[in-house]
Design a protein around this motif. Structure first.
Motif, short mmCIF file in Angstrom:
data_model
loop_
_atom_site.label_atom_id
_atom_site.label_comp_id
_atom_site.label_asym_id
_atom_site.label_seq_id
_atom_site.Cartn_x
_atom_site.Cartn_y
_atom_site.Cartn_z
N PHE A 231 32.96 8.25 -23.75
CA PHE A 231 33.36 8.46 -22.36
C PHE A 231 32.71 7.48 -21.39
O PHE A 231 33.11 7.41 -20.24
N SER B 271 35.19 9.14 -13.38
CA SER B 271 35.57 10.53 -13.63
C SER B 271 34.29 11.34 -13.79
O SER B 271 33.60 11.21 -14.80
N CYS C 299 31.49 14.11 -14.70
CA CYS C 299 31.38 14.98 -15.87
C CYS C 299 30.24 15.98 -15.68
O CYS C 299 29.45 15.90 -14.73
N TYR C 300 30.14 16.91 -16.62
CA TYR C 300 29.21 18.03 -16.53
C TYR C 300 27.74 17.62 -16.52
O TYR C 300 26.88 18.40 -16.10
N SER D 51 30.02 18.48 -10.37
CA SER D 51 31.03 17.53 -10.81
C SER D 51 32.39 17.82 -10.19
O SER D 51 33.14 16.91 -9.83
N TRP E 288 40.86 19.82 -17.40
CA TRP E 288 39.66 19.07 -17.05
C TRP E 288 38.37 19.84 -17.32
O TRP E 288 37.27 19.30 -17.12
N ARG F 55 35.40 18.38 -19.50
CA ARG F 55 34.74 17.23 -18.89
C ARG F 55 33.88 17.65 -17.71
O ARG F 55 32.75 17.19 -17.55
#
Length: 229
Positions: free
Chosen positions: A47, A121, A123-124, A136, A221, A224
């Motif tokens: 990622f 993007s 993310c966690y 996020s 989503w 992610r």
């Protein structure tokens, strides 16, 4: 304009989660390879990182906004994290945000030549870093994500490097607009079609747009953004 150059190593972020999101200003010049800065680590290479996501730029203008949000949310204990590099960025500067920077913009970064490939993007791992389970989600929704860049020409980059616009092939596709089409609008078929046809956009984002169009809906989503449950 000038930018601060940052790099990082893998460190424990939370139980079971390692990350190199904590970037620090570099002390010496680094060589910028096709896959990023020499010595900079990307932990989840599926990622993060790679030729299309070699570098991350985060606008310094966003830091005061986040400090105010932290105060309002009672997260003052985490406010000390809000220094350049906090969001995993390799480049931090003032004078350019997601509203002005466009997909495909080409910049001279020291001796290297780089190009904006996609919005970031969230993310966690941001949630673990900043101590809020939905950080996020907030970042994705407000568009203060920064952007990722590919390296067109390798070269040396000093700790405080010049970052000068060379070419703007897609003036109608600011980073903020690209992110909003994918994340923050009702299903925008025309916008998704435009993204899928934008050659300067990363292959993964072009595929994302094409897949959404084919399915007639967005993907899930939650993994992610919120991580494994």
């Amino acid at each position: 304009m000038q930018v601060l150059v940052l790099a990082g190593k893998a460190r424990p972020l939370a139980p079971g989660i390692d990350s190199a999101i904590d970037k620090r200003p570099v002390g010496d010049g680094l060589f910028c390879h096709r896959t990023g800065l020499e010595g900079d680590v990307q932990v989840s290479t599926r990622f993060h990182g790679g030729p299309e996501r070699a570098l991350h730029y985060y606008p310094a203008e966003h830091y005061p906004v986040w400090r105010q949000w932290f105060e309002g949310m009672g997260l003052s204990g985490r406010a000390s994290l809000l220094v350049p590099g906090a969001f995993g960025e390799n480049l931090s500067g003032s004078g350019l945000t997601e509203h002005e920077a466009c997909i495909g913009d080409v910049f001279r970064l020291g001796d290297a030549l780089v190009q904006i490939s996609q919005p970031r993007s969230p993310c966690y791992k941001l949630n673990a870093r900043f101590g809020h389970d939905s950080f996020s989600v907030l970042m994705q929704a407000n568009g203060r994500t920064g952007w990722l860049l590919r390296v067109l020409e390798e070269g040396w980059v000093t700790p405080t490097a010049s970052f000068e616009l060379v070419e703007r092939p897609c003036p109608g596709m600011p980073v903020r607009r690209a992110g909003d089409i994918v994340f923050n609008r009702g299903f925008d078929a025309d916008g998704l079609r435009e993204l899928a046809e934008t050659e300067q956009l990363s292959d993964s984002w072009r595929k994302k747009a094409a897949d959404y169009l084919a399915a007639g809906r967005v993907s899930d989503w939650t993994m992610r953004l919120l991580g494994p449950k």
